[in-house]
Design an enzyme around this catalytic site. Structure first.
Site, short mmCIF file in Angstrom:
data_model
loop_
_atom_site.label_atom_id
_atom_site.label_comp_id
_atom_site.label_asym_id
_atom_site.label_seq_id
_atom_site.Cartn_x
_atom_site.Cartn_y
_atom_site.Cartn_z
N GLU A 205 0.81 -1.22 0.00
CA GLU A 205 0.00 0.00 0.00
C GLU A 205 0.84 1.27 0.00
O GLU A 205 0.35 2.35 0.28
CB GLU A 205 -0.96 -0.03 1.18
CG GLU A 205 -1.89 -1.24 1.10
CD GLU A 205 -2.88 -1.34 2.24
OE1 GLU A 205 -2.84 -0.48 3.14
OE2 GLU A 205 -3.69 -2.28 2.22
N LYS A 337 -15.62 -1.36 2.23
CA LYS A 337 -14.86 -1.90 1.11
C LYS A 337 -15.85 -2.48 0.11
O LYS A 337 -16.55 -3.44 0.41
CB LYS A 337 -13.90 -2.99 1.59
CG LYS A 337 -12.75 -2.47 2.45
CD LYS A 337 -11.88 -3.61 2.96
CE LYS A 337 -10.63 -3.09 3.65
NZ LYS A 337 -9.86 -4.19 4.29
#
Length: 427
Positions: A205, A337
């Site tokens: 990330e 999400k």
């Protein structure tokens, strides 16, 4: 009528080199919407099913040709000719067509790709930016970013058990200034880590993954980076953690192997409370195992008034589970999400349920991302107030930040940046 006349599914690659699903939806007018779905590294057991081929001779079994085939045949036949502006009806068609509780037949990666591509096509047809299509005239609040600048746990190969250490710029007047703040801290941290002789390689990330001796050493180093960049910890910038505690919960204990600790739920709640006392931590995600609801209750009673307690693996963007959590007083925030649930309509329902209950909603990426920036538009379109989309490196993360810059520019004077008021349920 914005009739759907063609649907094309394809296999593309995500930011980790794994296959994922992309979909094009073409309307009668000639406009097209394109969307690509993300995938996670640490996943909740109750997430909607991401359909993989399982053929070990191809992409190590991670191919998505079955999901793509479902788009190009069964799903295409079911939604061809439907009005793309009828998102809720279209998503219900996908849900009913799948017929399972967890999208296990068609694959949530197939249904979500179609759901997103349809919305993008409909927005294009309406001549609206995607955030405005989602939120109407009331969409004007930019999100406070959770910026994952140090990776541990399942996202890195180091001794840190906590998965993500994040900074949240809250003392700024605009998203643009908040993004600059985060970038300057990122570069200050890189210099500090390099000066210590540690690796400045980045993880999935975009955050650094140095081999700190303890969680506290990591947090202290981040505070030093904030100050080195010219900002005040606790005022201009707050900290956030993603424990991903389900990843180190075994035999009823929380195993912090990097620190040689084995803790009960109560002891781990105390461990986190101690960190929150020592450092300006405003948010803790997945502070307990997804099934340790007793532990969650202890943590919520201990910290719920002063720290945002975010359920990710706990709630998996599912309104049924979120409703139960709200009724039992578990956590005070939900991580959103889109691929945990598999359609935009169900995603928006989870955000709305959270807000009605006084919970916050944090719109989130996954560790396996693409250049698709839809979550930036969702964050503004729903006035969620917070977004979690990685560090200040890797174009798959920066794509979302750059889209937010464009949205803020488009909003002009009516754009607002919430800062600390994003945590509206804390005292």
């Amino acid at each position: 009528m914005s009739a759907i006349v063609d649907i094309i599914g394809r296999e593309v690659l995500d930011s980790r080199g794994n296959p994922t699903v992309e979909c094009d939806v073409l309307l009668e007018s000639g406009v097209m919407g394109r969307a690509a779905v993300p995938s996670g590294a640490s996943t909740g057991s109750r997430e909607a099913i991401e359909l993989r081929d399982g053929d070990k001779g191809r992409y190590l079994g991670k191919g998505v040709l079955k999901a793509v085939e479902h788009i190009n045949t069964e799903i295409s036949e079911a939604i061809m000719g439907l009005d793309a502006s009828e998102q809720a009806f279209l998503d219900r068609t996908l849900i009913d067509l799948d017929g399972t509780e967890n999208k296990g037949r068609l694959g949530a990666n197939a249904t979500l790709a179609v759901s997103m591509a349809v919305a993008k096509a409909a927005a294009e047809e309406a001549g609206l930016p995607l955030y405005r299509y989602f939120g109407g005239s009331g969409a004007m609040q930019m999100p406070v970013p959770m910026m994952n600048i140090v990776n541990g746990g399942a996202h890195a190969n180091n001794s840190l058990d906590i998965q993500e250490f994040m900074v949240m710029p809250v003392g700024q007047q605009s998203f643009r200034e908040a993004l600059r703040c985060g970038a300057e801290i990122f570069h200050a941290l890189k210099k500090i880590i390099a000066d210590k002789g540690m690796s400045t390689a980045v993880g999935d990330e975009g955050g650094f993954a140095p081999n700190f001796a303890s969680n506290e050493e990591c947090l202290n180093t981040i505070l030093s980076a904030i100050e080195k960049a010219g900002y005040r910890p606790g005022e201009d910038v707050l900290l956030a953690l993603d424990c991903a505690a389900s990843e180190f919960y075994r035999d009823g204990k929380y195993h912090l192997d990097g620190e040689g600790l084995q803790l009960s739920s109560v002891d781990f709640a105390n461990y986190l409370a101690n960190l929150a006392d020592k450092f300006p931590i405003v948010s803790i995600e997945d502070g307990m195992h997804e099934s340790d609801w007793d532990g969650w209750k202890v943590l919520t009673e201990k910290l719920g008034n002063k720290v945002q307690l975010v359920g990710d693996d706990l709630f998996v963007t599912n309104t049924r589970i979120l409703k139960e959590g709200i009724e039992k007083g578990i956590a005070n925030s939900i991580l959103i999400k889109i691929n945990q649930i598999g359609t935009l309509t169900e995603t928006f329902a989870a955000i709305e349920m959270a807000k009605r209950a006084g919970y916050t909603a944090v719109i989130s990426h996954r560790s396996g991302e693409t250049e698709d920036s839809t979550i930036a538009d969702i964050a503004v379109g729903t006035n969620a107030g917070q977004i979690k989309t990685g560090s200040l490196s890797r174009s798959d993360r920066i794509a979302k930040y750059n889209q937010l810059l464009r949205i803020e520019e488009d909003l002009g004077d009516i754009a607002s940046y919430p800062g600390k008021s994003a945590f509206y349920n804390l005292r």
